[in-house]
Motif scaffolding. Structure first.
Motif, PDB file in Angstrom:
ATOM      1  N   LEU A   1       0.664  -0.987  -0.127  1.00 27.86           N
ATOM      2  CA  LEU A   1      -0.087   0.089   0.023  1.00 27.86           C
ATOM      3  C   LEU A   1       1.501   1.442  -0.446  1.00 27.86           C
ATOM      4  CD1 LEU A   1      -2.914  -0.550   2.376  1.00 27.86           C
ATOM      5  CD2 LEU A   1      -2.685  -1.748   0.260  1.00 27.86           C
ATOM      6  N   LYS A   2       2.196   1.497   0.841  1.00 28.25           N
ATOM      7  CA  LYS A   2       2.685   2.249   0.868  1.00 28.25           C
ATOM      8  C   LYS A   2       3.825   2.853  -0.207  1.00 28.25           C
ATOM      9  CE  LYS A   2       5.781   3.234   4.389  1.00 28.25           C
ATOM     10  NZ  LYS A   2       6.634   2.663   5.184  1.00 28.25           N
ATOM     11  N   LEU A   3       4.082   1.627  -1.513  1.00 28.90           N
ATOM     12  CA  LEU A   3       4.346   1.704  -2.256  1.00 28.90           C
ATOM     13  C   LEU A   3       3.524   2.334  -3.176  1.00 28.90           C
ATOM     14  CD1 LEU A   3       5.999  -1.416  -2.795  1.00 28.90           C
ATOM     15  CD2 LEU A   3       7.288   0.412  -3.328  1.00 28.90           C
ATOM     16  N   VAL A   4       2.020   1.518  -3.316  1.00 26.82           N
ATOM     17  CA  VAL A   4       1.013   2.439  -4.812  1.00 26.82           C
ATOM     18  C   VAL A   4       1.127   3.799  -4.106  1.00 26.82           C
ATOM     19  CG1 VAL A   4      -1.294   2.349  -4.651  1.00 26.82           C
ATOM     20  CG2 VAL A   4      -0.079   0.634  -4.197  1.00 26.82           C
ATOM     21  N   ALA A   5       1.020   4.248  -2.692  1.00 25.26           N
ATOM     22  CA  ALA A   5       0.905   5.951  -2.473  1.00 25.26           C
ATOM     23  C   ALA A   5       1.928   6.791  -2.726  1.00 25.26           C
ATOM     24  CB  ALA A   5       0.861   6.198  -0.686  1.00 25.26           C
ATOM     25  N   GLU A   6       2.943   6.599  -2.614  1.00 24.34           N
ATOM     26  CA  GLU A   6       4.733   6.696  -2.541  1.00 24.34           C
ATOM     27  C   GLU A   6       4.690   7.292  -4.449  1.00 24.34           C
ATOM     28  OE1 GLU A   6       6.821   4.445  -0.786  1.00 24.34           O
ATOM     29  OE2 GLU A   6       6.891   4.925   1.162  1.00 24.34           O
ATOM     30  N   SER A   7       4.192   5.942  -5.447  1.00 22.35           N
ATOM     31  CA  SER A   7       4.549   6.634  -6.447  1.00 22.35           C
ATOM     32  C   SER A   7       3.466   7.683  -6.654  1.00 22.35           C
ATOM     33  CB  SER A   7       3.987   4.896  -7.320  1.00 22.35           C
ATOM     34  OG  SER A   7       4.504   3.738  -6.590  1.00 22.35           O
ATOM     35  N   ILE A   8       2.671   7.351  -6.801  1.00 15.90           N
ATOM     36  CA  ILE A   8       1.475   8.109  -7.115  1.00 15.90           C
ATOM     37  C   ILE A   8       2.389  10.074  -6.598  1.00 15.90           C
ATOM     38  CG2 ILE A   8      -0.351   9.931  -6.673  1.00 15.90           C
ATOM     39  CD1 ILE A   8      -1.968   7.227  -6.111  1.00 15.90           C
ATOM     40  N   VAL A   9       2.987  10.037  -5.870  1.00 13.19           N
ATOM     41  CA  VAL A   9       3.683  11.150  -5.222  1.00 13.19           C
ATOM     42  C   VAL A   9       5.185  11.364  -6.109  1.00 13.19           C
ATOM     43  CG1 VAL A   9       4.655  13.024  -4.048  1.00 13.19           C
ATOM     44  CG2 VAL A   9       2.830  11.735  -3.243  1.00 13.19           C
ATOM     45  N   GLU A  10       5.668  10.207  -6.567  1.00 17.62           N
ATOM     46  CA  GLU A  10       7.176  10.518  -6.824  1.00 17.62           C
ATOM     47  C   GLU A  10       7.294   9.842  -8.804  1.00 17.62           C
ATOM     48  OE1 GLU A  10       8.885   6.249  -6.562  1.00 17.62           O
ATOM     49  OE2 GLU A  10       9.010   6.961  -3.868  1.00 17.62           O
ATOM     50  N   ILE A  11       5.714  10.004  -9.277  1.00 15.20           N
ATOM     51  CA  ILE A  11       5.475  10.339 -10.686  1.00 15.20           C
ATOM     52  C   ILE A  11       5.339  11.766 -10.990  1.00 15.20           C
ATOM     53  CG2 ILE A  11       6.258   7.762 -11.025  1.00 15.20           C
ATOM     54  CD1 ILE A  11       2.854   7.550 -11.167  1.00 15.20           C
ATOM     55  N   LYS A  12       4.424  12.512  -9.722  1.00 15.12           N
ATOM     56  CA  LYS A  12       4.470  13.969 -10.111  1.00 15.12           C
ATOM     57  C   LYS A  12       3.123  14.213 -10.049  1.00 15.12           C
ATOM     58  CE  LYS A  12       8.773  15.629  -8.719  1.00 15.12           C
ATOM     59  NZ  LYS A  12       8.655  15.770  -7.556  1.00 15.12           N
ATOM     60  N   LEU A  13       2.223  13.238 -10.167  1.00 13.23           N
ATOM     61  CA  LEU A  13       0.807  12.890 -10.476  1.00 13.23           C
ATOM     62  C   LEU A  13       0.127  14.184  -9.373  1.00 13.23           C
ATOM     63  CD1 LEU A  13       0.004   9.384 -11.480  1.00 13.23           C
ATOM     64  CD2 LEU A  13       0.241  11.713 -12.993  1.00 13.23           C
ATOM     65  N   PHE A  14       0.200  13.484  -8.524  1.00 14.85           N
ATOM     66  CA  PHE A  14      -0.561  14.139  -6.851  1.00 14.85           C
ATOM     67  C   PHE A  14       0.774  14.556  -6.147  1.00 14.85           C
ATOM     68  CE2 PHE A  14      -4.093  12.770  -9.102  1.00 14.85           C
ATOM     69  CZ  PHE A  14      -4.757  13.769  -8.905  1.00 14.85           C
ATOM     70  N   GLU A  15       0.102  15.806  -5.735  1.00 15.46           N
ATOM     71  CA  GLU A  15       1.570  16.140  -4.246  1.00 15.46           C
ATOM     72  C   GLU A  15       1.379  15.701  -2.526  1.00 15.46           C
ATOM     73  OE1 GLU A  15       3.718  18.492  -4.211  1.00 15.46           O
ATOM     74  OE2 GLU A  15       3.340  18.659  -6.158  1.00 15.46           O
ATOM     75  N   ARG A  16       0.140  15.136  -3.118  1.00 18.08           N
ATOM     76  CA  ARG A  16       0.027  13.913  -1.294  1.00 18.08           C
ATOM     77  C   ARG A  16      -1.488  13.005  -2.331  1.00 18.08           C
ATOM     78  NH1 ARG A  16      -2.903  18.078   2.763  1.00 18.08           N
ATOM     79  NH2 ARG A  16      -4.200  17.864   1.589  1.00 18.08           N
TER      80      ARG A  16
END
Length: 537
Positions: A35-50
């Motif tokens: 679950l953490k990987l999913v959330a972190e990836s969204i932020v890392e690939i610059k889709l959303f800030e949070r």
């Protein structure tokens, strides 16, 4: 690939990062880390800030949560705050808020105020294209077999500062779909593991025998109850042929044939299991044949109940029933003796000549002796026989052994001392009269302590005849005291209770101890005396 056209709207770097993250999620064993990987990836690939990812129970209660892009204070706020209720989620997933496969809740709607999410750090003027810092975007996570969401990804503060549109959302939705499938599998494996652990705990805690085998008939699982009953440690039997646990291979084959003929399942089939020490244990066996999804035979599962205690109770109940029948016969013989007593009184009141009186009295005593001997044989049978032998016992065919009394005009044991210890006065007096007839000087004691006192007061006692269960001191204690003074002391144990080689007296290793359960006749007692005293010659 679904969404192939829309993927052209993402950058190559974002796409590569997306694929790399999916591989990492697949490789990750820890469920929360996925679950953490999913959330972190969204932020890392610059889709959303949070990004916050929540996992649902079947009733849509939150059971796990992970996040990325949150400050320490925002994390504390998230953990403190009560998550949205199932009813609120149903409102969020309403068609009126749906864009593509996601749900967009603008800041100026009544529903937005109910959500009460974590306040954005951005200001409205930082955004363009219609996005407001208090807007919410929810991407549900659907697995391949789920009709309701497994969970939801909640995102805000888009990196491109624009309001989400149908053409741009599929990139995020594709990522959500792929991760949802992985999470669904992880959830399934987790539940399978929990169920396996649960059933293993049940099996291990069971007092019954639980054994499973593979397709080759080798033991795969052997629970604690099986170890306690059969004596094998799991490592000693797992991997070995299951026929090891049967009486023989023929019995194993027969049992399996019965299972197959019964449609692949049997219940409460009585047979015997062979323990590690070779003991055959009666069991009630239930077996099921196991098949895989293609109906291929993969093994068996069996549960067996140890029937020893039940068999013992059944045997005892049956013996008690048979014994009660035999005791009624004993009562008849006692009534006969009582009738002879009145006949004897009648004879003694008659004016008969001495010779005639003697014949009458002897005849009556012979009849008493015959009834006593019948009672003796029946009680011995009850003590020594099992229920099957008792069932076959025919009272009418009981053979009464005739006593051939040896005549001893010169009293063969004259000058020898014997100690008789018994708490029954009639037995003491009967022994005393017979032993005096054999020439013994007789000392009698009504309990173990009195017998020990007599033993200590005499320089030598040639023979001890003792009961075991007596008041004050037992026969065991008397024997122990006697053997302490004289390890070769001849002793005869006369007891009405069951007696075996594990008894304290026998375990001393002394070979000149003889035992015979009462009742026994005086001729046999004389034989025991001869054997006991011949050992000391």
């Amino acid at each position: 690939m679904k969404y192939k056209k829309e993927l052209t709207l993402c950058s190559p770097e974002q796409f590569i990062k997306l694929m790399d993250t999916i591989r990492k999620i697949q490789a990750e064993q820890d469920f929360h880390e996925q679950l953490k990987l999913v959330a972190e990836s969204i932020v890392e690939i610059k889709l959303f800030e949070r990004a916050i990812i929540s996992l649902f129970s079947p009733t849509m209660e939150r059971i796990d949560v992970a996040w990325a892009g949150l400050t320490k204070s925002e994390v504390q706020e998230l953990q403190k705050r009560k998550p949205p209720s199932p009813e609120l989620w149903k409102q969020i997933f309403s068609p009126q808020y749906k864009i593509s496969h996601s749900y967009y809740i603008p800041h100026n709607t009544p529903l937005n105020k109910k959500i009460r999410g974590i306040k954005s750090r951005a200001k409205p003027k930082e955004f363009k294209g219609g996005w407001h810092p208090n807007d919410y975007l929810f991407v549900p996570l659907y697995g391949r077999s789920s009709k309701q969401p497994l969970g939801v990804i909640s995102v805000d503060d888009p990196c491109d500062k624009t309001k989400p549109i149908r053409e741009l959302l599929p990139f995020l939705e594709l990522f959500a779909q792929e991760t949802a499938v992985i999470i669904e599998k992880s959830l399934l494996y987790k539940r399978i593991a929990e169920m396996e652990h649960y059933f293993k705990e049940i099996a291990e805690s069971s007092a019954d025998i639980i054994v499973t085998t593979d397709a080759e008939g080798k033991v795969r699982f052997f629970n604690r109850g099986a170890s306690e009953i059969l004596g094998y440690k799991p490592e000693e039997i797992i991997g070995k042929p299951v026929v090891t646990l049967y009486e023989n291979i023929e019995k194993a084959k027969y049992t399996m044939r019965v299972v197959r003929d019964s449609g692949g399942r049997i219940r409460n089939f009585e047979t015997e299991a062979r323990a590690k020490d070779g003991t055959l244990i009666p069991i009630s066996l239930s077996v099921a044949i196991l098949y895989d999804e293609n109906h291929r035979f993969v093994g068996t599962a069996g549960i067996a109940k140890d029937l020893r205690e039940l068999k013992e109770l059944q045997e005892k109940a049956y013996r008690d029933k048979l014994s009660a029948v035999l005791l009624r016969h004993i009562n008849n013989y006692l009534m006969g003796i009582n009738a002879i007593e009145w006949k004897l009184k009648e004879v003694l009141t008659q004016n008969l000549p001495p010779a005639g009186l003697k014949r009458k009295v002897i005849s009556l005593f012979e009849r008493v002796k015959k009834n006593v001997n019948k009672i003796s044989v029946i009680t011995t049978k009850i003590l020594e026989s099992d229920s099957k032998e008792l069932e076959k016992l025919d009272i009418r065919k009981i053979k009464i052994p005739r006593e051939k009394i040896k005549l001893h005009p010169h009293a063969p044991y004259k000058g020898m001392k014997v100690l008789v210890a018994d708490d029954e006065p009639d037995i003491r007096e009967g022994f005393e009269s017979f032993l005096k007839y054999l020439g013994f000087e007789v000392f009698t004691a009504k309990d173990g302590q009195e017998a020990i006192d007599i033993l200590n007061s005499q320089k030598k006692i040639d023979l001890i005849i003792t009961d075991i269960k007596m008041p004050k001191k037992s026969g065991d204690e008397l024997i122990k005291e006697a053997l302490k003074e004289n390890p070769h002391q001849p002793i005869i144990i006369a007891t009405a209770f069951m007696y075996d080689s594990t008894h304290t007296a026998i375990k001393t290793g002394v070979t000149n101890i003889f035992s015979k359960e009462k009742p026994f006749n005086l001729v046999h007692l004389e034989d025991l005396i001869d054997k006991a005293l011949s050992r000391t010659k």
